[in-house]
Enzyme design. Structure first.
Site, short mmCIF file in Angstrom:
data_model
loop_
_atom_site.label_atom_id
_atom_site.label_comp_id
_atom_site.label_asym_id
_atom_site.label_seq_id
_atom_site.Cartn_x
_atom_site.Cartn_y
_atom_site.Cartn_z
N PRO A 177 1.58 8.32 -1.60
CA PRO A 177 2.13 9.54 -0.96
C PRO A 177 1.64 9.77 0.46
CG PRO A 177 1.61 9.98 -3.25
CD PRO A 177 1.08 8.60 -2.96
N ASP A 189 0.84 -1.21 0.00
CA ASP A 189 0.00 0.00 0.00
C ASP A 189 0.87 1.26 0.00
OD1 ASP A 189 -2.40 1.36 -0.10
OD2 ASP A 189 -2.68 1.41 2.07
#
Length: 455
Positions: A136, A133
């Protein structure tokens, strides 16, 4: 969850954010006089043993790796109601997602961040773990004596490489996860993380995430002047065929480092090239920007009520919110239950007090928005009235958005409250909004709705 006073010896200061499985709080270790972040399993998962196991496994992995490039876990304990929590490093500079939202990064800065993110993922791979996963918002930033420090975080979906052939459920975030991650039972390896690194690289360089796979538009077409080797690396990492990707995070990171250290790396793009602006249009643009700025300020009509552009992490939803309301934000706030039943996604909240957004007693002003599938009238997705008394119902039709709004000019003696459901003609999606303001100003509501953009 209301704000607790403390978790063990850690005194709670404020909420930092929340997601589907946990809430993160800023707290103070008064014994050591040091700020920490405390991640607590959400109440609705308290009795799900598989979720608790995943939560504690995240803490174990972070504790065992104990790397400069990963968020550190200092302690783990359990609340009286059985929910576990972990005490972690506090990242005082937010996340890489926050950084990208502020504007396009200088190329060297983007490559530095990408190199450090890659080093964190390399540590995980060496530990025998796939992150699954990387995005940003899961890369945090912390002040340090030598400058900004990158910390890879949120290992809630992390799994052992040895178990990669036995994953039974899709996991990850659309836009950043590899194509094979979307297939339950898919045979994953570290190259799934390489795809995610490519997606993060694309966003760091261009300011926006890549399209759905297959990705065909090179970053250099969005940001001219990039080294061809960088375009080639990012597109190879984003290949649907994982055999065409770099073999692991270390290989990807080494190539990023080599590109960054090349003597001919562009230090900055000329602004006319960056925005592909023909010279003869510059004067017109300056005038247009001046008129637009004056129009927004004048139409809002109050000093300090300029509208600021804000967006979701994947840039799929954009809106403009009065700057004076943006004290706190949550880009993954769960929708009201009735809108969840209608298929609503987690939404955006920008407000003066995010924690008390839905409190009837606490003054909080701001905007909440979420997206639902299909064209849904407001009456079908509102079960309980948020304010006493009957609302004023009015239609919304500004040439782009169609729908309706319900206004409560005086909501619990705490300013006005508006809910709205709008859609674009021919687009099978509905945007649901909640707007709280200190005064009743339907013109400001209409201005906020008119500035919403779906991508």
């Amino acid at each position: 969850m209301s704000q607790p006073e403390a978790f063990g010896r850690y005194r709670v200061i404020r909420r930092l954010g929340s997601g589907s499985f946990a809430t993160v709080w800023l707290a103070q270790d008064d014994l050591l006089n040091y700020p920490v972040a405390i991640k607590v399993l959400a109440e609705n998962w308290a009795h799900q043993m598989d979720i608790q196991h995943r939560f504690l496994e995240e803490a174990r992995i972070l504790r065992q790796t104990d790397s400069t490039w990963l968020i550190a876990v200092h302690d783990v304990d359990v609340l009286p109601d059985g929910r576990p929590y972990m005490v972690m490093t506090y990242a005082d500079q937010g996340s890489v997602a926050d950084l990208v939202r502020r504007g396009q990064l200088p190329l060297d800065e983007a490559l530095r961040l990408l190199t450090e993110i890659g080093q964190g993922i390399t540590v995980l791979h060496n530990h025998g773990t796939i992150h699954r996963d990387i995005k940003p918002s899961n890369v945090l930033l912390q002040s340090s004596p030598v400058g900004q420090r990158v910390l890879v975080a949120d290992l809630g979906f992390a799994k052992s490489i040895d178990e990669a052939s036995g994953f039974t459920a899709a996991a990850g975030t659309p836009g950043y996860m590899s194509p094979e991650q979307s297939i339950p039972g898919g045979d994953l390896d570290v190259r799934s993380d390489v795809y995610s690194l490519g997606a993060v690289a694309y966003e760091l360089i261009t300011g926006r995430p890549p399209s759905r796979p297959p990705v065909r538009i090179a970053p250099g077409r969005i940001r001219p002047g990039l080294p061809p080797a960088l375009d080639e690396l990012i597109l190879s990492a984003l290949s649907v065929d994982r055999e065409s990707r770099p073999g692991d995070a270390k290989t990807f990171t080494d190539r990023v480092r080599a590109i960054r250290m090349a003597p001919d790396l562009p230090t900055a793009d000329p602004w006319w090239r960056r925005y592909r602006m023909p010279w003869h249009k510059v004067g017109g643009l300056v005038v247009a920007l001046a008129v637009m700025t004056m129009g927004v300020t004048a139409s809002v009509g109050h000093p300090g009520m300029d509208l600021k552009l804000v967006r979701s992490n994947d840039h799929s939803l954009e809106m403009r919110v009065p700057l004076v309301w943006i004290d706190e934000f949550d880009t993954d706030l769960e929708a009201r239950p009735v809108t969840v039943n209608a298929g609503a996604e987690p939404g955006l909240l920008f407000a003066t007090d995010a924690e008390n957004w839905r409190s009837a007693d606490q003054p909080s002003y701001g905007v909440y928005a979420t997206v639902m599938p299909g064209v849904q009238p407001l009456s079908s997705i509102t079960d309980t009235e948020p304010c006493p008394g009957a609302p004023t119902e009015r239609l919304i039709d500004d040439g782009m958005w169609e729908g309706s709004a319900w206004d409560w000019p005086d909501c619990n003696d705490n300013g006005s409250f508006t809910i709205a459901a709008v859609h674009e003609s021919g687009v099978p999606k509905t945007v649901y909004l909640e707007i709280r303001q200190p005064d009743y100003r339907p013109d400001l509501v209409d201005k906020i709705i008119g500035a919403v953009t779906l991508r």
